[in-house]
Design an enzyme around this catalytic site. Structure first.
Site, PDB file in Angstrom:
ATOM      1  N   SER A 119      29.196  25.799  38.837  1.00  0.00           N
ATOM      2  CA  SER A 119      29.146  26.877  37.855  1.00  0.00           C
ATOM      3  C   SER A 119      28.118  26.555  36.782  1.00  0.00           C
ATOM      4  O   SER A 119      27.805  25.386  36.524  1.00  0.00           O
ATOM      5  CB  SER A 119      30.534  26.996  37.212  1.00  0.00           C
ATOM      6  OG  SER A 119      30.452  27.626  35.964  1.00  0.00           O
ATOM      7  N   TYR A 143      36.350  22.264  32.304  1.00  0.00           N
ATOM      8  CA  TYR A 143      35.924  22.912  33.548  1.00  0.00           C
ATOM      9  C   TYR A 143      34.491  22.515  33.899  1.00  0.00           C
ATOM     10  O   TYR A 143      34.183  22.156  35.037  1.00  0.00           O
ATOM     11  CB  TYR A 143      36.041  24.422  33.370  1.00  0.00           C
ATOM     12  CG  TYR A 143      35.628  25.257  34.561  1.00  0.00           C
ATOM     13  CD1 TYR A 143      36.479  25.410  35.654  1.00  0.00           C
ATOM     14  CD2 TYR A 143      34.409  25.934  34.575  1.00  0.00           C
ATOM     15  CE1 TYR A 143      36.119  26.199  36.733  1.00  0.00           C
ATOM     16  CE2 TYR A 143      34.039  26.733  35.649  1.00  0.00           C
ATOM     17  CZ  TYR A 143      34.897  26.862  36.726  1.00  0.00           C
ATOM     18  OH  TYR A 143      34.543  27.649  37.792  1.00  0.00           O
ATOM     19  N   LYS A 147      33.188  20.259  37.115  1.00  0.00           N
ATOM     20  CA  LYS A 147      32.211  20.741  38.107  1.00  0.00           C
ATOM     21  C   LYS A 147      31.063  19.739  38.273  1.00  0.00           C
ATOM     22  O   LYS A 147      30.600  19.512  39.391  1.00  0.00           O
ATOM     23  CB  LYS A 147      31.674  22.120  37.703  1.00  0.00           C
ATOM     24  CG  LYS A 147      32.698  23.255  37.849  1.00  0.00           C
ATOM     25  CD  LYS A 147      33.017  23.534  39.321  1.00  0.00           C
ATOM     26  CE  LYS A 147      33.928  24.741  39.503  1.00  0.00           C
ATOM     27  NZ  LYS A 147      34.304  24.947  40.927  1.00  0.00           N
TER      28      LYS A 147
END
Lengths: 322, 322
Positions: A119, A143, A147
């Site tokens: 992402s 997050y 990733k």
């Protein structure tokens, strides 16, 4: 005929990807839930990526291509620290370790292609006007950090020859069909989708917020194109930024107005949410995705186009089904 | 009086760091082995970082400052894939998770400072002439990838408030006393140390290889200075490149010649090693460590100085002991 496994195949992108392959390939999906009304003719395996025995059973089928889409979304990863790291990183590691076990057990004959969805949350502010392919990954959310860890792990497995593959960094996918989710980016879809369905939508940030988008149809295209590339021929390290469209919330609203009229645009209600404002502040606004464009990845060039794709692919088929 | 825990305290840097604190602070060391002839008056805990029960027992003492130096070195991490990831990443995660448990159990009263030693191996080629503070981390080795993962994890724990701390990226530390180790960088010390002790030394790379160095004395200085900084006042993300000295192997040899004479320099034998040549090719050569210098971190300004420090801190004290 390739055998394709989609981990996280019950999600929105997973379902569309499965649908795109279902007629020509053998497709299996692994996820914790699946949509009830799905008429996809594919094998569904119910289970969590953190359940090693389910994963082992699934990988024993030796799928040639594996799309790894499963993830705790950004908002939930920020709220539930342990769950985010457990599912988004430790389960991904266990998955890769099982791939390597199969590789070693088969003496290198089994070597699948793993396409991982990363992402643009891997980037953190301060940003240049456009983020280039070699911009620093300095995430400001759990997050995003998760990733990057997965990208590094996959990259090392590829470098060591245990699998082939690629990590691609998706823009915020918009317009997502269905219900809002726990992603902090959920409103980017909500402010278009809800009005098109005659419903009110909350806008938690100001209209001058600029962000990077691509449609679900593009996301499926990215994944399929990534699968078709020869990773060994690629010279860059780690992961690849996907193309997209940079626009402001105001431009999104104007695109909605031009397609669905003033009454639709009026259904968007400003309702500031400090937590979302803070998270989104740390997100990228624009990219120069030179390598991906040269490799043939393509996305939309206007937000009107993104809205039209939602109408064609999701809104109309929903109307027909209902 | 602060209570200090050094994880990996049996290693060369760990011992020097412990020695620097031993007179003024309560120091505990955790490691799998300790030097036999150490006369340090500190608590020694024998065990592996991957042994959760030892780690829990150690952290139950609630050390105020924790230096985390334990690591599988680069060469071994490249050869032994699973061991490298297990020790360098998964054990570090378990350590951080236990810190968080203590933080939660104490309702936030226990919040130690964690100083983690990362490495310039987090960077991969192609490089600019000088690597700046915001250069992309795209490692080309397992060791480098593992160090980036740890930086990201520590950074996220700090951001969430479960601990304070800093990750610092050490230059190749040179001249290391003692025996060669499994690090691919081991020869950078060997070609100076062995001749100064009247022994032959193998040079596995060509003399035009340029690299980034600092002395063990500087490494201890970096760690102590990192401990003294207020992380909350720092604006950068992730980890900080430490200052050092950029020089070629030829310049190293000339420095040795100027200090110890031609006979010493003649003890260096060229013995190319393809595996080490390949690894070292992917390593950085020079840095612009603007932020670290502004924050007061300092290193040597000539390789002669680095050799003199080895003679003062290690060679002479060895001669006295023997």
């Amino acid at each position: 005929m390739t055998s394709i496994l989609i981990i996280g195949g019950g999600g929105m992108i997973g379902q569309k990807l499965a649908s795109s392959y279902a007629k020509s390939e053998t497709v299996s999906l692994l996820d914790m839930t699946f949509p009830e009304n799905s008429d996809l003719n594919v094998k569904k395996i119910l289970g969590s990526v953190s359940d090693a025995s389910i994963m082992e059973k699934t990988l024993n089928e030796l799928p040639g291509t594996i799309f790894y889409l499963a993830s705790i979304v950004s908002g939930e990863a920020e709220t539930n620290f342990s769950k985010g790291w457990d599912i988004n990183v430790h389960a991904f590691w266990s998955f890769l370790a099982q791939i390597r076990d199969q590789y070693l057990k088969s003496e290198g004959r089994y070597k699948p292609k793993v396409i991982f969805t990363s992402s643009i949350a891997v980037f953190g502010s301060p940003f240049p006007n456009k983020i280039s392919d070699d911009f620093l990954t300095a995430p400001r959310t759990s997050y995003g950090a998760q990733k990057v860890c997965c990208e590094l792990m996959l990259n090392d497995f590829i470098r060591k020859g245990f699998c082939e593959g690629l990590a691609i960094r998706l823009p915020t996918i918009c317009v997502r069909p269905g219900k809002p989710n726990l992603a902090a980016s959920s409103f980017f879809s909500g402010i278009i989708r809800e009005p098109l369905n005659g419903l009110k939508a909350n806008l938690p940030v100001s209209t001058d917020v600029r962000h990077w988008h691509a449609s679900p149809r593009s996301a499926v295209g990215f994944l399929r194109h990534a699968e078709s590339l020869d990773r060994n021929a690629l010279t860059f390290n780690s992961a690849l930024n996907m193309p997209g469209l940079s626009c402001t919330v105001e431009e999104q609203i104007e695109a909605l107005r031009s397609i669905a009229g003033n009454e639709a645009a009026k259904l968007i209600m400003s309702k500031p949410d400090e937590k979302i404002i803070e998270i989104v502040k740390g997100w990228p606004k624009n990219f120069d995705t030179k390598i991906a464009l040269e490799l043939g990845f393509i996305a939309e060039s206007s937000f009107e186009e993104i809205i039209q794709i939602y109408i064609e692919d999701d809104l109309q088929s929903n109307l027909i089904k209902n």
